[in-house]
Motif scaffolding. Structure first.
Motif, PDB file in Angstrom:
ATOM      1  N   SER A 161      59.016  36.491  22.912  1.00  0.00           N
ATOM      2  CA  SER A 161      57.786  36.923  23.322  1.00  0.00           C
ATOM      3  C   SER A 161      57.769  38.572  23.166  1.00  0.00           C
ATOM      4  O   SER A 161      56.711  38.605  22.325  1.00  0.00           O
ATOM      5  N   VAL A 162      58.500  39.106  23.300  1.00  0.00           N
ATOM      6  CA  VAL A 162      58.701  40.502  22.742  1.00  0.00           C
ATOM      7  C   VAL A 162      58.502  41.060  21.076  1.00  0.00           C
ATOM      8  O   VAL A 162      57.794  41.604  20.175  1.00  0.00           O
ATOM      9  N   LEU A 163      59.370  40.515  20.823  1.00  0.00           N
ATOM     10  CA  LEU A 163      60.028  40.591  19.374  1.00  0.00           C
ATOM     11  C   LEU A 163      59.009  39.615  18.762  1.00  0.00           C
ATOM     12  O   LEU A 163      58.674  40.391  17.485  1.00  0.00           O
ATOM     13  N   ASP A 164      57.978  38.864  19.224  1.00  0.00           N
ATOM     14  CA  ASP A 164      56.607  38.109  18.832  1.00  0.00           C
ATOM     15  C   ASP A 164      55.058  38.448  18.662  1.00  0.00           C
ATOM     16  O   ASP A 164      54.449  37.841  18.403  1.00  0.00           O
ATOM     17  N   ASP A 165      55.814  40.144  19.378  1.00  0.00           N
ATOM     18  CA  ASP A 165      54.135  41.000  19.560  1.00  0.00           C
ATOM     19  C   ASP A 165      53.467  40.307  20.091  1.00  0.00           C
ATOM     20  O   ASP A 165      52.309  40.358  20.815  1.00  0.00           O
ATOM     21  N   ARG A 166      54.337  39.441  21.463  1.00  0.00           N
ATOM     22  CA  ARG A 166      53.650  39.202  23.091  1.00  0.00           C
ATOM     23  C   ARG A 166      53.736  39.493  23.953  1.00  0.00           C
ATOM     24  O   ARG A 166      54.425  40.642  24.388  1.00  0.00           O
ATOM     25  N   VAL A 167      53.895  38.717  24.839  1.00  0.00           N
ATOM     26  CA  VAL A 167      54.217  39.692  26.130  1.00  0.00           C
ATOM     27  C   VAL A 167      54.991  38.286  27.453  1.00  0.00           C
ATOM     28  O   VAL A 167      54.682  36.933  26.755  1.00  0.00           O
ATOM     29  N   ILE A 168      55.001  38.978  28.831  1.00  0.00           N
ATOM     30  CA  ILE A 168      55.855  38.444  30.120  1.00  0.00           C
ATOM     31  C   ILE A 168      54.568  38.098  30.534  1.00  0.00           C
ATOM     32  O   ILE A 168      54.743  39.370  31.234  1.00  0.00           O
ATOM     33  N   HIS A 169      54.172  36.581  30.957  1.00  0.00           N
ATOM     34  CA  HIS A 169      53.477  36.602  32.265  1.00  0.00           C
ATOM     35  C   HIS A 169      54.427  37.146  33.264  1.00  0.00           C
ATOM     36  O   HIS A 169      55.071  35.989  33.802  1.00  0.00           O
ATOM     37  N   VAL A 170      54.125  37.498  34.583  1.00  0.00           N
ATOM     38  CA  VAL A 170      55.154  37.580  35.610  1.00  0.00           C
ATOM     39  C   VAL A 170      54.089  37.173  36.795  1.00  0.00           C
ATOM     40  O   VAL A 170      52.536  37.735  37.181  1.00  0.00           O
ATOM     41  N   PHE A 171      54.562  35.933  37.686  1.00  0.00           N
ATOM     42  CA  PHE A 171      53.744  35.105  38.880  1.00  0.00           C
ATOM     43  C   PHE A 171      53.889  34.863  39.211  1.00  0.00           C
ATOM     44  O   PHE A 171      54.668  34.403  40.317  1.00  0.00           O
ATOM     45  N   GLY A 172      53.554  35.495  41.077  1.00  0.00           N
ATOM     46  CA  GLY A 172      54.220  35.396  42.340  1.00  0.00           C
ATOM     47  C   GLY A 172      52.498  35.407  43.531  1.00  0.00           C
ATOM     48  O   GLY A 172      51.684  35.588  43.360  1.00  0.00           O
ATOM     49  N   CYS A 173      53.067  34.280  44.206  1.00  0.00           N
ATOM     50  CA  CYS A 173      51.787  34.667  45.867  1.00  0.00           C
ATOM     51  C   CYS A 173      52.584  35.296  46.988  1.00  0.00           C
ATOM     52  O   CYS A 173      53.628  35.549  47.227  1.00  0.00           O
ATOM     53  N   GLY A 174      51.293  35.898  47.519  1.00  0.00           N
ATOM     54  CA  GLY A 174      51.565  37.251  49.111  1.00  0.00           C
ATOM     55  C   GLY A 174      53.084  38.262  48.419  1.00  0.00           C
ATOM     56  O   GLY A 174      53.082  38.407  47.786  1.00  0.00           O
ATOM     57  N   HIS A 175      53.798  37.648  49.177  1.00  0.00           N
ATOM     58  CA  HIS A 175      54.829  39.091  49.003  1.00  0.00           C
ATOM     59  C   HIS A 175      55.692  38.928  47.617  1.00  0.00           C
ATOM     60  O   HIS A 175      56.242  40.208  47.528  1.00  0.00           O
ATOM     61  N   SER A 176      55.715  37.767  47.104  1.00  0.00           N
ATOM     62  CA  SER A 176      56.142  37.642  45.754  1.00  0.00           C
ATOM     63  C   SER A 176      55.099  38.618  44.735  1.00  0.00           C
ATOM     64  O   SER A 176      55.766  38.289  43.225  1.00  0.00           O
ATOM     65  N   GLN A 177      54.438  38.882  45.166  1.00  0.00           N
ATOM     66  CA  GLN A 177      53.806  39.555  43.737  1.00  0.00           C
ATOM     67  C   GLN A 177      53.995  40.350  43.174  1.00  0.00           C
ATOM     68  O   GLN A 177      54.393  41.810  42.567  1.00  0.00           O
ATOM     69  N   ILE A 178      54.740  40.900  44.632  1.00  0.00           N
ATOM     70  CA  ILE A 178      55.819  42.390  44.126  1.00  0.00           C
ATOM     71  C   ILE A 178      57.105  41.923  42.858  1.00  0.00           C
ATOM     72  O   ILE A 178      57.254  42.882  42.102  1.00  0.00           O
ATOM     73  N   PHE A 179      57.248  41.121  42.818  1.00  0.00           N
ATOM     74  CA  PHE A 179      57.722  41.035  41.235  1.00  0.00           C
ATOM     75  C   PHE A 179      57.293  41.152  40.402  1.00  0.00           C
ATOM     76  O   PHE A 179      58.389  41.999  39.536  1.00  0.00           O
ATOM     77  N   LEU A 221      50.433  39.316  37.027  1.00  0.00           N
ATOM     78  CA  LEU A 221      49.320  38.340  36.886  1.00  0.00           C
ATOM     79  C   LEU A 221      48.972  38.589  38.727  1.00  0.00           C
ATOM     80  O   LEU A 221      49.337  38.091  39.257  1.00  0.00           O
ATOM     81  N   LEU A 222      48.108  39.566  39.231  1.00  0.00           N
ATOM     82  CA  LEU A 222      47.798  40.055  40.152  1.00  0.00           C
ATOM     83  C   LEU A 222      46.531  39.712  41.080  1.00  0.00           C
ATOM     84  O   LEU A 222      45.842  41.085  41.287  1.00  0.00           O
ATOM     85  N   THR A 223      45.769  38.783  40.827  1.00  0.00           N
ATOM     86  CA  THR A 223      44.896  38.147  42.015  1.00  0.00           C
ATOM     87  C   THR A 223      45.166  38.399  43.242  1.00  0.00           C
ATOM     88  O   THR A 223      45.721  37.994  43.831  1.00  0.00           O
ATOM     89  N   PRO A 224      44.025  39.200  43.063  1.00  0.00           N
ATOM     90  CA  PRO A 224      43.224  39.546  44.649  1.00  0.00           C
ATOM     91  C   PRO A 224      43.648  37.652  45.670  1.00  0.00           C
ATOM     92  O   PRO A 224      44.129  38.334  47.165  1.00  0.00           O
ATOM     93  N   HIS A 225      42.981  36.824  45.129  1.00  0.00           N
ATOM     94  CA  HIS A 225      43.169  35.880  46.217  1.00  0.00           C
ATOM     95  C   HIS A 225      44.328  35.137  46.392  1.00  0.00           C
ATOM     96  O   HIS A 225      44.034  34.912  47.538  1.00  0.00           O
ATOM     97  N   LEU A 226      45.639  35.686  45.770  1.00  0.00           N
ATOM     98  CA  LEU A 226      46.988  35.763  46.065  1.00  0.00           C
ATOM     99  C   LEU A 226      47.216  36.558  46.923  1.00  0.00           C
ATOM    100  O   LEU A 226      48.243  36.793  46.733  1.00  0.00           O
ATOM    101  N   ALA A 227      46.915  37.463  47.135  1.00  0.00           N
ATOM    102  CA  ALA A 227      47.787  39.152  47.540  1.00  0.00           C
ATOM    103  C   ALA A 227      47.457  39.098  48.746  1.00  0.00           C
ATOM    104  O   ALA A 227      46.651  38.283  49.643  1.00  0.00           O
ATOM    105  N   LEU A 228      48.266  39.957  49.635  1.00  0.00           N
ATOM    106  CA  LEU A 228      48.109  40.145  51.471  1.00  0.00           C
ATOM    107  C   LEU A 228      46.761  40.973  51.892  1.00  0.00           C
ATOM    108  O   LEU A 228      46.052  40.945  52.758  1.00  0.00           O
ATOM    109  N   PHE A 229      46.701  41.592  50.707  1.00  0.00           N
ATOM    110  CA  PHE A 229      45.135  42.823  51.253  1.00  0.00           C
ATOM    111  C   PHE A 229      43.709  42.025  50.842  1.00  0.00           C
ATOM    112  O   PHE A 229      44.247  41.196  49.749  1.00  0.00           O
ATOM    113  N   PRO A 230      42.571  41.309  51.614  1.00  0.00           N
ATOM    114  CA  PRO A 230      43.117  42.238  52.437  1.00  0.00           C
ATOM    115  C   PRO A 230      42.748  41.265  53.899  1.00  0.00           C
ATOM    116  O   PRO A 230      43.048  42.197  54.917  1.00  0.00           O
TER     117      PRO A 230
END
Length: 244
Positions: A35-53, A70-79
């Motif tokens: 993906s990096v060699l193709d000038d693209r990106v690596i998406h990383v997704f998790g919910c709750g504490h797994s947003q830490i990764f 991928l850090l949407t607030p809907h899946l975060a521990l806050f608020p």
């Protein structure tokens, strides 16, 4: 002492992690490097504490620039922490979220869900694969095998990923016990998973260098030269990385 006991348990799990999962880590890094060699990106997704990764490998000194957390607030521990639990069990949300991101079949998706049972992770994997991405899942096989899927398909995240890195925590995650205390305490999945995802990034960088390409890497903004170097990287990748 419990502090040393925790260290001993984590050390044993880490050793097993890297002995058993070496091939899966290498496969994950191969997809990420492409993906990096193709000038693209690596998406990383998790919910709750797994947003830490996702936060661990995004926008940090020494980290790869083409990482989209991928850090949407809907899946975060806050608020409100309980809302993240509700949202990760809600089927049909992740694919709508991913549709708002800049995506491409050349991207790689890393999803972290230690149990792997909730719809948010399964939906995200299926949505990424529909686009054409390779999906890497960090899941505890022991934890996943002790639970049932909450997805309507009956599938766990580990069942739908292209590569699975088995996180060597126990079912329920907590590992310590004490006389007079019911239940266990202190989980290890974060220590194990963060070490794994950083090792994937490390190998990704090496793979890019071996292929003759110097991958873009953030420099500490607290170094005199940091702001200028990082500004150039951000200018190139900000249209693909929503958090920038």
């Amino acid at each position: 002492m419990k502090s040393h006991e925790y260290y001993d348990v984590v050390s044993q799990q880490l050793r097993k992690q890297f002995d058993d999962e070496a091939d899966s880590i290498q496969q994950s890094a191969q997809h990420c490097a492409q993906s990096v060699l193709d000038d693209r990106v690596i998406h990383v997704f998790g919910c709750g504490h797994s947003q830490i990764f996702a936060m661990e490998v995004f926008y940090r000194a020494g980290g790869l620039v083409p990482v989209n957390a991928l850090l949407t607030p809907h899946l975060a521990l806050f608020p409100k922490a309980k809302l993240s639990t509700y949202q990760e069990r809600l089927e049909g949300f992740s694919q709508e979220y991913l549709a708002l991101e800049d995506t491409d079949p050349r991207d790689t998706m890393i999803i972290v869900s230690i149990s792997g049972r909730n719809p948010a992770g399964v939906d995200m994997a299926l949505a990424a694969q529909e686009i054409g991405m390779k999906v890497v899942a960090l899941v505890s096989e022991e934890f996943a095998s002790s639970t049932t899927s909450r997805h309507s398909s009956g599938k766990n995240l580990k069942d739908v990923a292209d590569v699975v890195v088995d996180i060597k925590c126990v079912s329920g995650d907590a590992v310590l016990s004490a006389d007079g205390l019911e239940g266990r305490f202190c989980g290890t999945s974060t220590v194990l998973g963060v070490t794994v995802i950083e090792s994937i990034i490390a190998q990704t960088v090496q793979n890019c260098v071996d292929a003759g390409t110097i991958p873009p890497i953030y420099v500490s903004a607290n170094l005199d030269k940091g702001d200028a170097i990082n500004a150039a990287h951000i200018a190139k990748y900000s249209h693909m990385i929503s958090g920038l």
